[in-house]
Design an enzyme around this catalytic site. Structure first.
Site, PDB file in Angstrom:
ATOM      1  N   LYS A  13       0.832  -1.206   0.000  1.00 42.02           N
ATOM      2  CA  LYS A  13       0.000   0.000   0.000  1.00 42.02           C
ATOM      3  C   LYS A  13       0.874   1.266   0.000  1.00 42.02           C
ATOM      4  CE  LYS A  13      -1.966  -1.154   3.940  1.00 42.02           C
ATOM      5  NZ  LYS A  13      -1.252  -2.430   4.234  1.00 42.02           N
ATOM      6  N   ARG A  88      -9.675   0.719   8.648  1.00 40.75           N
ATOM      7  CA  ARG A  88      -9.202  -0.611   9.023  1.00 40.75           C
ATOM      8  C   ARG A  88     -10.195  -1.370   9.869  1.00 40.75           C
ATOM      9  NH1 ARG A  88      -3.139  -1.691   9.450  1.00 40.75           N
ATOM     10  NH2 ARG A  88      -2.450   0.233   8.554  1.00 40.75           N
ATOM     11  N   ARG A 122      11.938  -5.417   5.038  1.00 41.42           N
ATOM     12  CA  ARG A 122      11.674  -4.018   4.647  1.00 41.42           C
ATOM     13  C   ARG A 122      12.623  -3.091   5.400  1.00 41.42           C
ATOM     14  NH1 ARG A 122       5.777  -1.735   5.304  1.00 41.42           N
ATOM     15  NH2 ARG A 122       5.973  -2.757   7.306  1.00 41.42           N
ATOM     16  N   ARG A 154      11.422  -0.819  11.042  1.00 43.46           N
ATOM     17  CA  ARG A 154      10.334  -0.485  11.958  1.00 43.46           C
ATOM     18  C   ARG A 154      10.301  -1.460  13.134  1.00 43.46           C
ATOM     19  NH1 ARG A 154       5.044   0.392   8.221  1.00 43.46           N
ATOM     20  NH2 ARG A 154       4.142  -0.816   9.926  1.00 43.46           N
ATOM     21  N   ARG A 165      -0.292  -8.863  13.471  1.00 48.72           N
ATOM     22  CA  ARG A 165      -0.926  -7.885  12.571  1.00 48.72           C
ATOM     23  C   ARG A 165      -1.787  -8.585  11.528  1.00 48.72           C
ATOM     24  NH1 ARG A 165       4.408  -4.883  10.986  1.00 48.72           N
ATOM     25  NH2 ARG A 165       3.175  -3.876   9.360  1.00 48.72           N
TER      26      ARG A 165
HETATM   27  P1  AP5 Z   1       4.850  -1.590   1.802  1.00 54.38           P
HETATM   28  O1  AP5 Z   1       4.493  -0.782   0.600  1.00 54.38           O
HETATM   29  O2  AP5 Z   1       5.632  -0.923   2.859  1.00 54.38           O
HETATM   30  O3  AP5 Z   1       3.548  -2.335   2.382  1.00 54.38           O
HETATM   31  P2  AP5 Z   1       2.305  -1.786   3.201  1.00 54.38           P
HETATM   32  O4  AP5 Z   1       1.098  -2.449   2.643  1.00 54.38           O
HETATM   33  O5  AP5 Z   1       2.316  -0.287   3.232  1.00 54.38           O
HETATM   34  O6  AP5 Z   1       2.653  -2.436   4.599  1.00 54.38           O
HETATM   35  P3  AP5 Z   1       2.597  -1.876   6.096  1.00 54.38           P
HETATM   36  O7  AP5 Z   1       3.300  -2.883   6.948  1.00 54.38           O
HETATM   37  O8  AP5 Z   1       3.081  -0.456   6.188  1.00 54.38           O
HETATM   38  O9  AP5 Z   1       1.085  -1.936   6.365  1.00 54.38           O
HETATM   39  P4  AP5 Z   1       0.415  -1.921   7.693  1.00 54.38           P
HETATM   40  O10 AP5 Z   1      -0.962  -1.662   7.232  1.00 54.38           O
HETATM   41  O11 AP5 Z   1       0.595  -3.088   8.570  1.00 54.38           O
HETATM   42  O12 AP5 Z   1       1.190  -0.765   8.506  1.00 54.38           O
HETATM   43  P5  AP5 Z   1       0.834   0.761   8.792  1.00 54.38           P
HETATM   44  O13 AP5 Z   1       2.079   1.517   8.829  1.00 54.38           O
HETATM   45  O14 AP5 Z   1      -0.273   1.214   7.935  1.00 54.38           O
HETATM   46  O15 AP5 Z   1       5.638  -2.876   1.263  1.00 54.38           O
HETATM   47  C1  AP5 Z   1       6.147  -3.834   2.181  1.00 54.38           C
HETATM   48  C2  AP5 Z   1       7.531  -4.307   1.718  1.00 54.38           C
HETATM   49  O16 AP5 Z   1       7.383  -5.067   0.520  1.00 54.38           O
HETATM   50  C3  AP5 Z   1       8.503  -3.171   1.363  1.00 54.38           C
HETATM   51  O17 AP5 Z   1       9.777  -3.577   1.725  1.00 54.38           O
HETATM   52  C4  AP5 Z   1       8.384  -3.022  -0.166  1.00 54.38           C
HETATM   53  O18 AP5 Z   1       9.586  -2.553  -0.748  1.00 54.38           O
HETATM   54  C5  AP5 Z   1       8.081  -4.448  -0.572  1.00 54.38           C
HETATM   55  N1  AP5 Z   1       7.154  -4.535  -1.693  1.00 54.38           N
HETATM   56  C6  AP5 Z   1       6.087  -3.733  -1.971  1.00 54.38           C
HETATM   57  N2  AP5 Z   1       5.444  -4.162  -3.065  1.00 54.38           N
HETATM   58  C7  AP5 Z   1       6.098  -5.283  -3.489  1.00 54.38           C
HETATM   59  C8  AP5 Z   1       5.893  -6.190  -4.573  1.00 54.38           C
HETATM   60  N3  AP5 Z   1       4.877  -6.035  -5.439  1.00 54.38           N
HETATM   61  N4  AP5 Z   1       6.755  -7.228  -4.701  1.00 54.38           N
HETATM   62  C9  AP5 Z   1       7.773  -7.408  -3.808  1.00 54.38           C
HETATM   63  N5  AP5 Z   1       8.021  -6.565  -2.764  1.00 54.38           N
HETATM   64  C10 AP5 Z   1       7.187  -5.519  -2.600  1.00 54.38           C
HETATM   65  O19 AP5 Z   1       0.231   0.640  10.278  1.00 54.38           O
HETATM   66  C11 AP5 Z   1       1.078   0.314  11.361  1.00 54.38           C
HETATM   67  C12 AP5 Z   1       0.251   0.280  12.646  1.00 54.38           C
HETATM   68  O20 AP5 Z   1      -0.371   1.564  12.854  1.00 54.38           O
HETATM   69  C13 AP5 Z   1      -0.899  -0.732  12.664  1.00 54.38           C
HETATM   70  O21 AP5 Z   1      -0.466  -2.027  13.003  1.00 54.38           O
HETATM   71  C14 AP5 Z   1      -1.802  -0.106  13.739  1.00 54.38           C
HETATM   72  O22 AP5 Z   1      -1.291  -0.350  15.012  1.00 54.38           O
HETATM   73  C15 AP5 Z   1      -1.658   1.393  13.459  1.00 54.38           C
HETATM   74  N6  AP5 Z   1      -2.672   1.866  12.511  1.00 54.38           N
HETATM   75  C16 AP5 Z   1      -2.466   2.286  11.231  1.00 54.38           C
HETATM   76  N7  AP5 Z   1      -3.632   2.645  10.655  1.00 54.38           N
HETATM   77  C17 AP5 Z   1      -4.595   2.456  11.600  1.00 54.38           C
HETATM   78  C18 AP5 Z   1      -6.006   2.615  11.611  1.00 54.38           C
HETATM   79  N8  AP5 Z   1      -6.677   3.047  10.530  1.00 54.38           N
HETATM   80  N9  AP5 Z   1      -6.665   2.303  12.747  1.00 54.38           N
HETATM   81  C19 AP5 Z   1      -6.036   1.875  13.844  1.00 54.38           C
HETATM   82  N10 AP5 Z   1      -4.686   1.684  13.903  1.00 54.38           N
HETATM   83  C20 AP5 Z   1      -3.981   1.964  12.800  1.00 54.38           C
END
Ligand code: AP5
Length: 211
Positions: A13, A88, A122, A154, A165
């Site tokens: 994402k 989410r 990552r 991270r 997660r």
């Molecule tokens: P990346 O693009 O970083 O993936 P992502 O989907 O953004 O993954 P996240 O881990 O950031 O998602 P998340 O939803 O768990 O975390 P968030 O920060 O939102 O890609 C991942 C890796 O793969 C990278 O190394 C990239 O280079 C590689 N890659 C990408 N595409 C690829 C491909 N096609 N092929 C191969 N490799 C690839 O949230 C963190 C925390 O915040 C949550 O756990 C929660 O505690 C809190 N939080 C966030 N939003 C909310 C909400 N709305 N409500 C409540 N709590 C929340």
């Protein structure tokens, strides 16, 4: 263009929303990045959020909905935005629907077996750019191509937290897909493909949206 990128942790994402944000000149709003900024500032909210994030749990709606409302009031959102990591939970989707009608919710579906490696290898830049040691390495090891800052891992990118997660995703977040399917705005992309293939598919969908 008001869209949300949806998918499990590690689906890509953040990677795709950054690319799309540059192409369409609209901001990418990552709830995870907003929360991590609070953690870095050391605010009370940041401290509460960090405990939950490190446990792989969702931060309460009362916190994230207020943060999103504030962010969407920025003048840079007037021409549209991309949400990354919001909503989410059904409760978040319901409240969001009261003040924003999304044009499309694009689901990146990825097999669980790929997600763990994507996340544990990552590396992040403080500017928000994500790299991967194997699939998307920086030109100079450990340094961001865009801004030259040192990359970091991270705290929630351990295998143990990723498993938690993924469980939270399947129990609380995945049901949101049905919410948007019923509204006719859900689009699907095979997120197992390469970063370039997914970007191409995303642009096709966005170009096909009514102007
Ligand atoms: P990346 O693009 O970083 O993936 P992502 O989907 O953004 O993954 P996240 O881990 O950031 O998602 P998340 O939803 O768990 O975390 P968030 O920060 O939102 O890609 C991942 C890796 O793969 C990278 O190394 C990239 O280079 C590689 N890659 C990408 N595409 C690829 C491909 N096609 N092929 C191969 N490799 C690839 O949230 C963190 C925390 O915040 C949550 O756990 C929660 O505690 C809190 N939080 C966030 N939003 C909310 C909400 N709305 N409500 C409540 N709590 C929340």
């Amino acid at each position: 263009m008001k869209i949300a990128l949806f998918g499990p942790p590690g689906a890509g994402k953040g990677t795709q929303s950054k690319l799309i944000s540059e192409k369409f000149s609209i901001p990418s709003i990552s709830m995870g990045d907003l929360l991590r900024a609070e953690v870095r500032k050391g605010t009370a909210l940041g401290k509460e959020a960090k405990t939950l994030m490190d446990e792989g749990q969702l931060v309460p709606d009362s916190v994230v909905i207020g943060m999103l409302r504030d962010r969407l009031q920025g003048s840079d959102c007037d021409g549209g935005f991309i949400l990354d990591g919001f909503p989410r939970a059904i409760s978040q989707a319901t409240v969001l629907d009261e003040f924003v009608k999304l044009d499309a919710v694009i689901n990146l579906s990825v097999d669980d077996r790929f997600l763990i490696q994507r996340i544990t290898d990552r590396r992040m830049c403080p500017c928000g750019t994500a790299y991967h040691l194997v699939f998307n390495p920086p030109i100079r090891p450990g340094v961001c191509d865009d801004c030259g800052e040192k990359l970091y891992q991270r705290d929630d990118d351990t295998e143990e937290t990723v498993l938690k997660r993924l469980k939270v995703y399947s129990e609380q977040t995945k049901p949101v897909l049905e919410f948007y399917r019923k509204r006719g705005v859900l689009r699907e992309i095979d997120g197992n493909k390469s970063i370039a293939c997914i970007r191409h598919a995303l642009i096709e969908i966005l170009d096909s949206l009514p102007q």
